[in-house]
Design a protein around this motif. Structure first.
Motif, PDB file in Angstrom:
ATOM      1  N   SER A 219       0.864  -1.315  -0.050  1.00  0.00           N
ATOM      2  CA  SER A 219       0.110  -0.078  -0.088  1.00  0.00           C
ATOM      3  C   SER A 219       0.611   1.273   0.057  1.00  0.00           C
ATOM      4  O   SER A 219       1.815   1.508   0.760  1.00  0.00           O
ATOM      5  N   SER A 220       0.782   2.383  -0.907  1.00  0.00           N
ATOM      6  CA  SER A 220       1.197   3.361  -0.814  1.00  0.00           C
ATOM      7  C   SER A 220       0.618   4.599  -0.163  1.00  0.00           C
ATOM      8  O   SER A 220       1.268   5.641   0.010  1.00  0.00           O
ATOM      9  N   GLY A 221      -0.586   4.286   0.246  1.00  0.00           N
ATOM     10  CA  GLY A 221      -1.148   5.451   0.998  1.00  0.00           C
ATOM     11  C   GLY A 221      -2.298   6.129  -0.189  1.00  0.00           C
ATOM     12  O   GLY A 221      -3.049   7.084   0.331  1.00  0.00           O
ATOM     13  N   ARG A 222      -1.952   6.034  -1.414  1.00  0.00           N
ATOM     14  CA  ARG A 222      -2.438   7.152  -2.341  1.00  0.00           C
ATOM     15  C   ARG A 222      -4.046   7.032  -2.384  1.00  0.00           C
ATOM     16  O   ARG A 222      -4.813   8.175  -2.103  1.00  0.00           O
ATOM     17  N   MET A 223      -4.637   5.972  -2.223  1.00  0.00           N
ATOM     18  CA  MET A 223      -6.135   6.041  -2.150  1.00  0.00           C
ATOM     19  C   MET A 223      -6.698   6.892  -0.922  1.00  0.00           C
ATOM     20  O   MET A 223      -7.519   7.343  -0.818  1.00  0.00           O
ATOM     21  N   ALA A 281      -9.171   3.054   4.681  1.00  0.00           N
ATOM     22  CA  ALA A 281      -8.617   2.595   3.415  1.00  0.00           C
ATOM     23  C   ALA A 281      -7.224   1.768   3.804  1.00  0.00           C
ATOM     24  O   ALA A 281      -6.472   1.541   2.720  1.00  0.00           O
ATOM     25  N   ALA A 282      -6.631   2.115   5.007  1.00  0.00           N
ATOM     26  CA  ALA A 282      -5.359   1.266   5.226  1.00  0.00           C
ATOM     27  C   ALA A 282      -5.659  -0.057   4.848  1.00  0.00           C
ATOM     28  O   ALA A 282      -6.299  -0.881   5.103  1.00  0.00           O
ATOM     29  N   ALA A 283      -4.325  -0.801   4.495  1.00  0.00           N
ATOM     30  CA  ALA A 283      -3.957  -2.196   4.308  1.00  0.00           C
ATOM     31  C   ALA A 283      -3.308  -2.681   5.712  1.00  0.00           C
ATOM     32  O   ALA A 283      -2.316  -2.449   5.668  1.00  0.00           O
ATOM     33  N   VAL A 284      -4.216  -2.931   6.512  1.00  0.00           N
ATOM     34  CA  VAL A 284      -3.844  -3.391   7.851  1.00  0.00           C
ATOM     35  C   VAL A 284      -3.159  -4.592   7.922  1.00  0.00           C
ATOM     36  O   VAL A 284      -3.878  -5.682   7.490  1.00  0.00           O
ATOM     37  N   ALA A 285      -1.991  -5.012   8.402  1.00  0.00           N
ATOM     38  CA  ALA A 285      -1.604  -6.229   8.546  1.00  0.00           C
ATOM     39  C   ALA A 285      -2.501  -7.174   9.414  1.00  0.00           C
ATOM     40  O   ALA A 285      -2.660  -6.717  10.312  1.00  0.00           O
ATOM     41  N   ASP A 286      -2.975  -8.372   9.018  1.00  0.00           N
ATOM     42  CA  ASP A 286      -4.014  -9.203   9.660  1.00  0.00           C
ATOM     43  C   ASP A 286      -2.882  -9.869  10.656  1.00  0.00           C
ATOM     44  O   ASP A 286      -3.525 -10.162  11.924  1.00  0.00           O
ATOM     45  N   TYR A 287      -1.557 -10.141  10.382  1.00  0.00           N
ATOM     46  CA  TYR A 287      -0.936 -10.917  11.688  1.00  0.00           C
ATOM     47  C   TYR A 287       0.515  -9.999  11.865  1.00  0.00           C
ATOM     48  O   TYR A 287       0.801  -9.401  11.026  1.00  0.00           O
ATOM     49  N   ARG A 288       1.090 -10.398  13.075  1.00  0.00           N
ATOM     50  CA  ARG A 288       2.211  -9.618  13.320  1.00  0.00           C
ATOM     51  C   ARG A 288       3.112 -10.904  14.033  1.00  0.00           C
ATOM     52  O   ARG A 288       2.582 -11.712  14.502  1.00  0.00           O
ATOM     53  N   PRO A 289       4.526 -10.739  13.878  1.00  0.00           N
ATOM     54  CA  PRO A 289       5.451 -11.751  14.481  1.00  0.00           C
ATOM     55  C   PRO A 289       5.201 -11.590  15.818  1.00  0.00           C
ATOM     56  O   PRO A 289       4.914 -10.638  16.553  1.00  0.00           O
ATOM     57  N   ASP A 359     -10.035  -4.512  -6.927  1.00  0.00           N
ATOM     58  CA  ASP A 359      -9.542  -5.847  -7.502  1.00  0.00           C
ATOM     59  C   ASP A 359      -8.144  -5.582  -7.281  1.00  0.00           C
ATOM     60  O   ASP A 359      -7.427  -4.415  -7.980  1.00  0.00           O
ATOM     61  N   ILE A 360      -7.395  -6.479  -6.646  1.00  0.00           N
ATOM     62  CA  ILE A 360      -6.140  -6.154  -6.536  1.00  0.00           C
ATOM     63  C   ILE A 360      -4.928  -6.759  -7.634  1.00  0.00           C
ATOM     64  O   ILE A 360      -3.813  -6.665  -7.527  1.00  0.00           O
ATOM     65  N   LEU A 361      -5.697  -7.472  -8.326  1.00  0.00           N
ATOM     66  CA  LEU A 361      -4.841  -8.293  -9.455  1.00  0.00           C
ATOM     67  C   LEU A 361      -4.715  -7.459 -10.762  1.00  0.00           C
ATOM     68  O   LEU A 361      -3.880  -7.632 -11.536  1.00  0.00           O
ATOM     69  N   GLY A 362      -5.794  -6.282 -10.814  1.00  0.00           N
ATOM     70  CA  GLY A 362      -5.538  -5.570 -12.190  1.00  0.00           C
ATOM     71  C   GLY A 362      -4.443  -4.703 -12.029  1.00  0.00           C
ATOM     72  O   GLY A 362      -3.803  -4.398 -10.934  1.00  0.00           O
ATOM     73  N   SER A 363      -3.647  -4.645 -13.368  1.00  0.00           N
ATOM     74  CA  SER A 363      -2.268  -3.825 -13.333  1.00  0.00           C
ATOM     75  C   SER A 363      -2.532  -2.280 -13.019  1.00  0.00           C
ATOM     76  O   SER A 363      -1.577  -1.696 -12.656  1.00  0.00           O
ATOM     77  N   ARG A 364      -3.834  -1.776 -13.147  1.00  0.00           N
ATOM     78  CA  ARG A 364      -3.910  -0.212 -12.845  1.00  0.00           C
ATOM     79  C   ARG A 364      -5.116  -0.271 -11.519  1.00  0.00           C
ATOM     80  O   ARG A 364      -5.647   0.852 -11.801  1.00  0.00           O
ATOM     81  N   PHE A 367      -3.386  -1.885  -5.163  1.00  0.00           N
ATOM     82  CA  PHE A 367      -2.143  -1.327  -4.544  1.00  0.00           C
ATOM     83  C   PHE A 367      -1.146  -0.390  -5.509  1.00  0.00           C
ATOM     84  O   PHE A 367      -0.841  -1.012  -6.455  1.00  0.00           O
ATOM     85  N   ASP A 368      -0.611   0.379  -4.918  1.00  0.00           N
ATOM     86  CA  ASP A 368       0.803   1.315  -5.292  1.00  0.00           C
ATOM     87  C   ASP A 368       0.568   1.666  -6.936  1.00  0.00           C
ATOM     88  O   ASP A 368       1.387   1.732  -7.668  1.00  0.00           O
ATOM     89  N   VAL A 369      -0.675   2.068  -7.221  1.00  0.00           N
ATOM     90  CA  VAL A 369      -1.006   2.669  -8.473  1.00  0.00           C
ATOM     91  C   VAL A 369      -1.492   4.035  -8.441  1.00  0.00           C
ATOM     92  O   VAL A 369      -2.337   4.283  -7.528  1.00  0.00           O
ATOM     93  N   GLU A 370      -1.711   4.638  -9.510  1.00  0.00           N
ATOM     94  CA  GLU A 370      -2.543   5.817  -9.497  1.00  0.00           C
ATOM     95  C   GLU A 370      -3.824   5.940  -9.843  1.00  0.00           C
ATOM     96  O   GLU A 370      -4.670   6.732  -9.626  1.00  0.00           O
ATOM     97  N   THR A 371      -4.364   4.769 -10.337  1.00  0.00           N
ATOM     98  CA  THR A 371      -5.868   4.771 -10.776  1.00  0.00           C
ATOM     99  C   THR A 371      -6.294   3.457  -9.805  1.00  0.00           C
ATOM    100  O   THR A 371      -5.707   2.673  -9.327  1.00  0.00           O
ATOM    101  N   ASN A 372      -7.665   3.541  -9.911  1.00  0.00           N
ATOM    102  CA  ASN A 372      -8.452   2.549  -8.961  1.00  0.00           C
ATOM    103  C   ASN A 372      -9.724   2.296  -9.858  1.00  0.00           C
ATOM    104  O   ASN A 372     -10.332   2.948 -10.666  1.00  0.00           O
TER     105      ASN A 372
END
Ligand code: PMT
Length: 407
Positions: A219-223, A281-289, A359-364, A367-372
């Motif tokens: 996650s870049s934080g852009r969204m 909108a955060a991608a919060v980690a579901d698990y931690r060490p 959809d996180i599999l689309g190239s655009r 995560f970490d892209v300018e579009t959604n």
């Protein structure tokens, strides 16, 4: 490649009357005029006599792509009533830099040069960016004058602090263009979130494993930043709780920085009660060490290569479980398959009002892209949006939120 559809939120096509006055900061106006012209705003520059001592009309004319005005007594037949024509043509007036002298003139309704006469004649929004020495700014005369301008309904953008051209340190610098641009955009945006307190989470969390390693995501934080920026533009009071990202702070937004999911939960927990709307909108980690080693784990250590994990709190589910009446909760769902079914499951399980499925599999998308490209899911409605910039997507999400608030 640019997004395929949807209007971009921006200043394109807006007509800005750009007043430049005699300050050393006039050179910065050149960059701002260039930015406006690049964005395809129409810029008409009016310079005071003193401004021409600092920067050439030729430069500002070339950058704006339009003739620069300055003469009150131009005998050309089309320009005899220039102050009236200019004031009628513009969508708004921006004066940057605004000197103490020009501010005093405007505060007292003077009309003895083209810029002050045009402002007096304009029934359009006026934005003033004062720039001067700190003592001049803090002088009671300037303070009173700025107060008078605010009383006229003008927007006065507070000068930034720092080292001034004269060498003094303090308030008096022109603000950053980002803040001025957001102020202009807000003038042209319906303030349909005015009075709403909104909390947005953004970015990834980082879950430490040892002093140098961590578990995280792309996650870049852009969204989340796009949501914060657009909500502020629409009049909301916005707080952004953000994991580690590399983005410029959106102007006018309260920033709370965290690293781990637990820190994010604590920050959100202390703020949530007084919020009208919360968006995850955060991608919060579901698990931690399960254990964060105090010392760097060595390659040579015989330790097992397995990392034992424990669950992180689910922040949105926690909020859903104790949401107060009238509070609106919006979650995201980052999905690779069964998008709608998974989105619906999260809507119900986390007790949310709206889920934004991406959809996180689309190239655009995702995560970490300018579009959604997202689908907006409520209990009784599914709306698939086209591929858009994240800012345009954010605006469409707010449109839906406003609809939900009204219903
Ligand atoms: O930051 P960008 O690069 O712009 O990318 C944007 C994005 C893809 C990260 C964003 O659009 C997005 O989808 N964010 C949610 C990512 C996610 O964690 O999805 P999820 O399906 O695992 O979680 C569902 C919801 O629960 C989300 O609102 C999430 O913030 C929340 N959650 C999840 C786990 C957890 N432990 N606590 C939570 O609050």
């Amino acid at each position: 490649m640019a997004p395929q559809t949807g209007p971009e939120p921006g200043l394109q096509g807006r007509h800005i009357l750009f007043g430049v006055t005699g300050s050393i900061a006039a050179f910065k106006a050149a960059g701002w005029i260039r930015s406006l012209a690049r964005e395809e705003a129409r810029v008409t520059v009016v310079m005071t006599r003193a401004a021409k001592q600092f920067i050439s009309p030729l430069t500002l004319g070339a950058l704006s792509g339009n003739r620069v005005h300055g003469d009150m007594f131009d005998h050309h037949p089309e320009r005899i009533m220039a102050h009236i024509t200019l004031s009628r043509e513009a969508d708004c007036v921006l004066i940057a830099p605004a000197t103490a002298q020009t501010i005093a003139r405007l505060a007292h309704g003077m009309a003895d040069d083209l810029l002050s006469a045009t402002v007096l004649a304009a029934d359009r929004p006026v934005v003033i960016c004062p720039a001067m020495n700190t003592n001049m700014l803090h002088h009671p005369a300037t303070r009173d004058n700025l107060e008078r301008l605010r009383g006229f309904g003008y927007t006065v953008i507070a000068p930034a602090c720092g080292t001034l051209a004269c060498g003094d340190k303090g308030a008096g610098r022109l603000p950053e263009w980002d803040l001025v641009r957001e102020t202009l955009l807000a003038l042209f945006t319906e303030q349909d979130l005015a009075g709403r307190r909104i909390l947005i989470t953004a970015g990834p969390t980082r879950e430490p494993l040892d002093p140098v390693r961590y578990l995280s995501n792309r996650s870049s934080g852009r969204m989340g930043y796009a949501l914060a920026r657009t909500a502020r533009r629409r009049g909301a009071e916005v707080t952004l709780v953000v994991g580690p990202v590399h983005l410029d702070d959106p102007p006018g937004v309260e920033m709370v920085r965290v690293t781990t999911a637990v820190e994010m939960e604590n920050a959100v927990g202390t703020l949530a009660e007084r919020m009208d709307i919360i968006v995850g909108a955060a991608a919060v980690a579901d698990y931690r060490p399960a254990v964060c080693q105090e010392r760097k784990i060595k390659k040579t250590e015989a330790a097992s290569r397995c990392i034992e994990l424990e669950s992180n709190p689910d922040i949105m589910a926690g909020l859903g479980g104790r949401r107060r009446p009238g509070q609106l909760l919006v979650g995201f769902a980052a999905e690779s398959h069964d998008h709608e079914a998974e989105g619906r499951r999260k809507l119900v399980e986390k007790n949310l009002h709206l889920v934004v499925i991406n959809d996180i599999l689309g190239s655009r998308t995702g995560f970490d892209v300018e579009t959604n490209q997202v689908t907006l899911l409520t209990g009784d409605d599914v709306r698939r949006l086209p591929l858009l910039s994240k800012e345009a997507t954010a605006d469409r999400i707010w449109d839906r939120v406003v609809e939900l608030l009204r219903s």
